[in-house]
Design a protein around this motif. Structure first.
Motif, short mmCIF file in Angstrom:
data_model
loop_
_atom_site.label_atom_id
_atom_site.label_comp_id
_atom_site.label_asym_id
_atom_site.label_seq_id
_atom_site.Cartn_x
_atom_site.Cartn_y
_atom_site.Cartn_z
N PHE A 67 7.09 -13.16 -4.13
CA PHE A 67 8.21 -12.57 -4.86
C PHE A 67 8.20 -13.41 -6.21
CE2 PHE A 67 9.17 -12.70 -0.99
CZ PHE A 67 9.93 -11.97 -0.41
N THR A 127 16.89 -10.81 -2.41
CA THR A 127 15.85 -9.94 -3.56
C THR A 127 16.06 -8.81 -3.63
OG1 THR A 127 15.00 -9.17 -1.47
CG2 THR A 127 14.71 -11.29 -1.47
N TYR A 150 15.47 -13.49 -6.46
CA TYR A 150 13.93 -13.34 -6.07
C TYR A 150 13.99 -11.26 -6.38
CZ TYR A 150 13.53 -18.02 -4.56
OH TYR A 150 13.99 -19.46 -4.32
N ASP A 152 11.07 -8.93 -6.13
CA ASP A 152 10.10 -8.01 -5.16
C ASP A 152 9.07 -6.78 -6.46
OD1 ASP A 152 8.70 -7.20 -3.32
OD2 ASP A 152 10.03 -6.28 -2.20
#
Length: 236
Positions: A67, A127, A150, A152
């Motif tokens: 990530f 994410t 984060y 992806d």
């Protein structure tokens, strides 16, 4: 004899309750005491389900995932930090979206206030498939400071863990991973969807993750059928 069989029946405990409210009628008290018995039974059911959840046998994580975080690229293993359990929420904010999902955002806004408390016990990661700068820009707009975000970028994690459905649409996922003896395993994820929804209800898990719905469920109006939280509100 099990703990369950040793417990007093919910009706007995409800009858012992001492709370009374100004102006309540005998009709209200009878109905409220009957409801209290059901609430006690629900509390016990939640505990039974949680116990069975904790007993799940986790399976291996297959594949390498990375990530993009504020400090650069990070692997799934690195998301654990110094914790043995990792909770991941997949935010519906893919690159095709100009703005994120209002429901996801409402949930995460509530979690923002709990993020530091959660991370005392377990690792936490949010994410999404949009670029990190897009996620951070919206987080700043919303006033988020503590949610660990984060990106992806490859979408591999989102795809493998069912945050992308076959028609390329997005769905949110709450995923739990463990790391014991250096081995990362998949432990649990929500599996309630349209196929398991009851008539007249949105597909949702139980217990519900959103404090918003928990509060509204206590009111006469309930959740409502057509109402959604907003992504923006006027400044006070």
């Amino acid at each position: 004899m099990t703990v369950e069989t040793m417990l007093a029946p919910p009706e007995v405990l409800a009858a012992r309750a001492k709370s009374r409210w100004p102006g309540e009628s005998a009709e209200y008290r009878a109905a409220r005491t009957a409801l209290l018995a059901e609430e006690i039974a629900l509390r016990r059911q939640i505990e039974r389900v949680a116990e069975r959840r904790r007993a799940l046998p986790p399976g291996p994580v297959v594949g390498d995932y990375w990530f993009e975080g504020v400090e650069g690229p990070v692997t799934l293993a690195e998301l654990f930090g110094d914790k043995e359990t990792l909770v991941v929420y997949t935010w519906m904010f893919g690159p095709e979206r100009e703005r994120p999902c209002p429901m996801c955002t409402s949930l995460l806004s509530a979690w923002e206030g709990e993020a530091r408390d959660i991370q005392q016990r377990v690792a936490l990661a949010v994410t999404a498939r949009s670029p990190l700068d897009k996620l951070e820009a919206f987080a700043a707009e919303r006033g988020w400071r503590d949610l660990p975000l984060y990106s992806d970028p490859s979408g591999d994690f989102s795809r493998d863990y069912n945050a992308i459905v076959p028609d390329a649409g997005e769905i949110p996922q709450l995923l739990v991973f463990t790391r014991r003896g250096g081995t990362i395993r998949f432990f649990w994820a929500g599996e309630m969807d349209d196929t398991s929804a009851d008539p007249g209800q949105d597909p949702r898990g139980a217990p519900d993750l959103m404090p918003l719905w928990t509060i509204l469920d206590f009111t006469p109006e309930g959740r409502g059928a057509e109402w959604y939280p907003s992504l923006t509100y006027p400044n006070a």
